[in-house]
Scaffold this active site. Sequence first.
Site, mmCIF file in Angstrom:
data_model
loop_
_atom_site.group_PDB
_atom_site.id
_atom_site.type_symbol
_atom_site.label_atom_id
_atom_site.label_comp_id
_atom_site.label_asym_id
_atom_site.label_seq_id
_atom_site.Cartn_x
_atom_site.Cartn_y
_atom_site.Cartn_z
ATOM 1 C CB CYS A 1 -1.023 0.033 1.083
ATOM 2 S SG CYS A 1 -2.461 1.250 0.873
ATOM 3 C CG HIS B 1 -3.348 -3.307 4.605
ATOM 4 N ND1 HIS B 1 -1.972 -2.787 4.694
ATOM 5 C CD2 HIS B 1 -3.893 -2.553 4.008
ATOM 6 C CE1 HIS B 1 -1.868 -1.634 4.328
ATOM 7 N NE2 HIS B 1 -3.140 -1.467 3.793
HETATM 8 N N1 GLN Z 1 -1.937 6.907 2.647
HETATM 9 C C1 GLN Z 1 -1.924 5.903 1.290
HETATM 10 C C2 GLN Z 1 -3.560 6.201 0.913
HETATM 11 O O1 GLN Z 1 -4.385 6.442 1.531
HETATM 12 C C3 GLN Z 1 -1.736 4.752 1.863
HETATM 13 C C4 GLN Z 1 -2.784 4.001 2.850
HETATM 14 C C5 GLN Z 1 -2.204 2.745 3.179
HETATM 15 O O2 GLN Z 1 -0.956 2.381 3.256
HETATM 16 N N2 GLN Z 1 -3.160 1.770 3.578
HETATM 17 O O3 GLN Z 1 -3.705 5.910 -0.250
#
Ligand code: GLN
Length: 223
Positions: free
Chosen positions: A88, A181
């Site tokens: 992510c 995740h």
């Molecule tokens: N901040 C990034 C987004 O919202 C990554 C979010 C995350 O790592 N879950 O796209």
Amino acid sequence: MISVALVYPELLGTYGDGGNALALQHRARLRGIDLLVTPVRHSEPLPDAQLFIIGGGEDGPQRLATDELRRAGLAERVADGAHVLAVCAGLQILGKSFAVAGDASYDGLGLVDAVTVRGSERRVGDIVTRVGNRMLVGFENHGGETRLGDVAPLGLVSKGFGNDGRTDGFVSGRIRATYLHGPVLAQNPWWCDEILVDLVGHELEPVVSVADALYTARCAALG
Ligand code: GLN
């Protein structure tokens, strides 16, 4: 001994992706292989690791982590042969740029031909990525959408959103990236083993653990 660096858990630990390092360590130990996990805080130098794990995080810490990884020389480590698993925010950091609040664009590390823009809505929920004839299961929670350039996706999304509603993640040389995740390696033992095989350089004997049974149950529920 396999060496794994867990990158900036104080910045990129929001979604529990540090569990990927524990999953690798556990499945290595089941085969009698030592795997050392070194958490690296930002402003510390990067250790001499075979694999760097970069997890998810919020926009502010993500920007700070990007600057720190540029300064600490992650690109040079990759050029020297290190592997990377990015999830992510970690995925977005490796690309050319990513969107942050207010639609501004922030320079990524540029290791991969991918650009992340601000999506029309936040993507939250279960996700299934098909990699060949196998499934990766997990959950996603992100506001960014990723457009791939000259790089192969990790797989095709059959549930959830991933990069763009069609593909998830990317694979480029020794770099693997995904939006999942879970932690993804705890939920998907076959992918954990695939990465371990890369690190040890030979095939591994199969093991059957509770994680394998849970994976089968999740696939049945989500597939
Ligand atoms: N901040 C990034 C987004 O919202 C990554 C979010 C995350 O790592 N879950 O796209």
